[in-house]
Design a protein around this motif. Structure first.
Motif, PDB file in Angstrom:
ATOM      1  N   ARG A  83       0.878  -1.173   0.000  1.00  0.00           N
ATOM      2  CA  ARG A  83       0.000   0.000   0.000  1.00  0.00           C
ATOM      3  C   ARG A  83       0.913   1.220   0.000  1.00  0.00           C
ATOM      4  N   ILE A  84       0.686   2.104  -0.968  1.00  0.00           N
ATOM      5  CA  ILE A  84       1.478   3.317  -1.102  1.00  0.00           C
ATOM      6  C   ILE A  84       0.605   4.486  -0.666  1.00  0.00           C
ATOM      7  N   LYS A  85       1.100   5.233   0.314  1.00  0.00           N
ATOM      8  CA  LYS A  85       0.332   6.359   0.852  1.00  0.00           C
ATOM      9  C   LYS A  85       0.160   7.420  -0.227  1.00  0.00           C
ATOM     10  N   GLY A  86      -1.080   7.873  -0.379  1.00  0.00           N
ATOM     11  CA  GLY A  86      -1.394   8.896  -1.372  1.00  0.00           C
ATOM     12  C   GLY A  86      -0.869  10.260  -0.967  1.00  0.00           C
ATOM     13  N   GLN A  87      -0.631  11.093  -1.945  1.00  0.00           N
ATOM     14  CA  GLN A  87      -0.216  12.471  -1.703  1.00  0.00           C
ATOM     15  C   GLN A  87      -1.431  13.286  -1.271  1.00  0.00           C
ATOM     16  N   ALA A  88      -1.248  14.555  -0.999  1.00  0.00           N
ATOM     17  CA  ALA A  88      -2.317  15.428  -0.502  1.00  0.00           C
ATOM     18  C   ALA A  88      -3.607  15.249  -1.301  1.00  0.00           C
ATOM     19  N   ASN A  89      -4.702  15.008  -0.572  1.00  0.00           N
ATOM     20  CA  ASN A  89      -6.053  14.871  -1.144  1.00  0.00           C
ATOM     21  C   ASN A  89      -6.202  13.709  -2.127  1.00  0.00           C
ATOM     22  N   MET A  90      -5.314  12.742  -2.066  1.00  0.00           N
ATOM     23  CA  MET A  90      -5.420  11.568  -2.935  1.00  0.00           C
ATOM     24  C   MET A  90      -5.433  10.321  -2.055  1.00  0.00           C
ATOM     25  N   GLY A  91      -6.180   9.324  -2.462  1.00  0.00           N
ATOM     26  CA  GLY A  91      -6.236   8.083  -1.706  1.00  0.00           C
ATOM     27  C   GLY A  91      -4.971   7.254  -1.870  1.00  0.00           C
ATOM     28  N   ASP A  92      -4.839   6.269  -1.005  1.00  0.00           N
ATOM     29  CA  ASP A  92      -3.721   5.345  -1.109  1.00  0.00           C
ATOM     30  C   ASP A  92      -3.888   4.472  -2.347  1.00  0.00           C
ATOM     31  N   ALA A  93      -2.784   3.920  -2.811  1.00  0.00           N
ATOM     32  CA  ALA A  93      -2.806   2.999  -3.946  1.00  0.00           C
ATOM     33  C   ALA A  93      -2.259   1.650  -3.484  1.00  0.00           C
ATOM     34  N   VAL A  94      -2.830   0.587  -3.992  1.00  0.00           N
ATOM     35  CA  VAL A  94      -2.326  -0.754  -3.714  1.00  0.00           C
ATOM     36  C   VAL A  94      -1.744  -1.300  -5.008  1.00  0.00           C
ATOM     37  N   MET A  95      -0.502  -1.732  -4.922  1.00  0.00           N
ATOM     38  CA  MET A  95       0.201  -2.271  -6.085  1.00  0.00           C
ATOM     39  C   MET A  95       0.694  -3.670  -5.734  1.00  0.00           C
ATOM     40  N   GLY A  96       0.716  -4.525  -6.733  1.00  0.00           N
ATOM     41  CA  GLY A  96       1.168  -5.873  -6.473  1.00  0.00           C
ATOM     42  C   GLY A  96       1.838  -6.497  -7.682  1.00  0.00           C
ATOM     43  N   VAL A  97       2.480  -7.600  -7.414  1.00  0.00           N
ATOM     44  CA  VAL A  97       3.084  -8.407  -8.464  1.00  0.00           C
ATOM     45  C   VAL A  97       2.700  -9.861  -8.156  1.00  0.00           C
ATOM     46  N   TYR A  98       2.342 -10.586  -9.221  1.00  0.00           N
ATOM     47  CA  TYR A  98       1.829 -11.947  -9.070  1.00  0.00           C
ATOM     48  C   TYR A  98       2.429 -12.822 -10.166  1.00  0.00           C
ATOM     49  N   TYR A  99       2.867 -14.014  -9.784  1.00  0.00           N
ATOM     50  CA  TYR A  99       3.360 -14.973 -10.765  1.00  0.00           C
ATOM     51  C   TYR A  99       2.512 -16.229 -10.672  1.00  0.00           C
ATOM     52  N   ARG A 100       2.004 -16.645 -11.830  1.00  0.00           N
ATOM     53  CA  ARG A 100       1.231 -17.874 -11.913  1.00  0.00           C
ATOM     54  C   ARG A 100       2.000 -18.871 -12.767  1.00  0.00           C
ATOM     55  N   PRO A 101       2.587 -19.906 -12.132  1.00  0.00           N
ATOM     56  CA  PRO A 101       3.296 -20.916 -12.905  1.00  0.00           C
ATOM     57  C   PRO A 101       2.345 -21.631 -13.853  1.00  0.00           C
ATOM     58  N   PRO A 102       2.822 -22.057 -15.024  1.00  0.00           N
ATOM     59  CA  PRO A 102       1.944 -22.711 -15.999  1.00  0.00           C
ATOM     60  C   PRO A 102       1.301 -23.998 -15.480  1.00  0.00           C
ATOM     61  N   ASP A 103       1.939 -24.652 -14.523  1.00  0.00           N
ATOM     62  CA  ASP A 103       1.393 -25.916 -14.008  1.00  0.00           C
ATOM     63  C   ASP A 103       0.626 -25.728 -12.700  1.00  0.00           C
ATOM     64  N   GLN A 104       0.266 -24.495 -12.373  1.00  0.00           N
ATOM     65  CA  GLN A 104      -0.431 -24.222 -11.122  1.00  0.00           C
ATOM     66  C   GLN A 104      -1.805 -24.899 -11.103  1.00  0.00           C
ATOM     67  N   GLU A 105      -2.131 -25.476  -9.960  1.00  0.00           N
ATOM     68  CA  GLU A 105      -3.389 -26.184  -9.816  1.00  0.00           C
ATOM     69  C   GLU A 105      -4.564 -25.217  -9.662  1.00  0.00           C
ATOM     70  N   GLU A 106      -5.742 -25.674 -10.058  1.00  0.00           N
ATOM     71  CA  GLU A 106      -6.939 -24.825 -10.053  1.00  0.00           C
ATOM     72  C   GLU A 106      -7.306 -24.358  -8.643  1.00  0.00           C
ATOM     73  N   ASP A 107      -7.069 -25.183  -7.619  1.00  0.00           N
ATOM     74  CA  ASP A 107      -7.429 -24.766  -6.271  1.00  0.00           C
ATOM     75  C   ASP A 107      -6.597 -23.574  -5.795  1.00  0.00           C
ATOM     76  N   ILE A 108      -5.371 -23.436  -6.303  1.00  0.00           N
ATOM     77  CA  ILE A 108      -4.557 -22.269  -5.960  1.00  0.00           C
ATOM     78  C   ILE A 108      -5.092 -21.044  -6.672  1.00  0.00           C
ATOM     79  N   ASP A 109      -5.525 -21.213  -7.921  1.00  0.00           N
ATOM     80  CA  ASP A 109      -6.165 -20.096  -8.642  1.00  0.00           C
ATOM     81  C   ASP A 109      -7.375 -19.591  -7.856  1.00  0.00           C
ATOM     82  N   GLU A 110      -8.170 -20.509  -7.349  1.00  0.00           N
ATOM     83  CA  GLU A 110      -9.359 -20.140  -6.598  1.00  0.00           C
ATOM     84  C   GLU A 110      -9.000 -19.465  -5.276  1.00  0.00           C
ATOM     85  N   ALA A 111      -7.919 -19.908  -4.634  1.00  0.00           N
ATOM     86  CA  ALA A 111      -7.479 -19.291  -3.380  1.00  0.00           C
ATOM     87  C   ALA A 111      -7.062 -17.850  -3.612  1.00  0.00           C
ATOM     88  N   PHE A 112      -6.445 -17.606  -4.744  1.00  0.00           N
ATOM     89  CA  PHE A 112      -5.994 -16.242  -5.057  1.00  0.00           C
ATOM     90  C   PHE A 112      -7.174 -15.353  -5.360  1.00  0.00           C
TER      91      PHE A 112
END
Length: 112
Positions: A83-112
């Motif tokens: 979570r990146i704190k917003g500047q004056a009069n602006m809301g915070d921003a949430v940024m992320g990075v995600y890696y999905r391996p090609p052999d990832q199981e469907e139950d992990i997709d659902e958990a995410f």
């Protein structure tokens, strides 16, 4: 990793990015010393007990941020969020990075 790290630093310096997300870092504790980049805070999640994978997020030091826990199965889902704190009069921003391996199981997709 030396050449890739140098290439990354050249790109960052020439482009001036505030955030840099990386997937498939293949990092472990042996990379602690050379993954740091001046002017940036590094957040990372290495893949435990297996080769490959891993995610990282560099955030410019001037941005006030904290790492978030999103409540999914943190051991199985390769994601990292801040979570990146917003500047004056602006809301915070949430940024992320995600890696999905090609052999990832469907139950992990659902958990995410």
């Amino acid at each position: 990793m030396g050449n890739k790290q140098e290439e990354l630093e050249v790109c960052v310096r020439s482009q001036g990015h505030d955030l840099i997300g990386i997937t498939e870092t293949w990092w472990d504790s042996s990379h602690d010393w050379n993954a740091v980049m001046d002017g940036y805070v590094l957040f990372r999640k290495d893949r435990p007990a297996r080769r490959g994978g891993g995610v990282a997020l560099y955030v410019r030091e001037q941005l006030e941020c904290i790492e978030l826990r999103i409540g999914v199965d943190e051991e199985r889902v390769e994601s990292l969020w801040v979570r990146i704190k917003g500047q004056a009069n602006m809301g915070d921003a949430v940024m992320g990075v995600y890696y999905r391996p090609p052999d990832q199981e469907e139950d992990i997709d659902e958990a995410f």
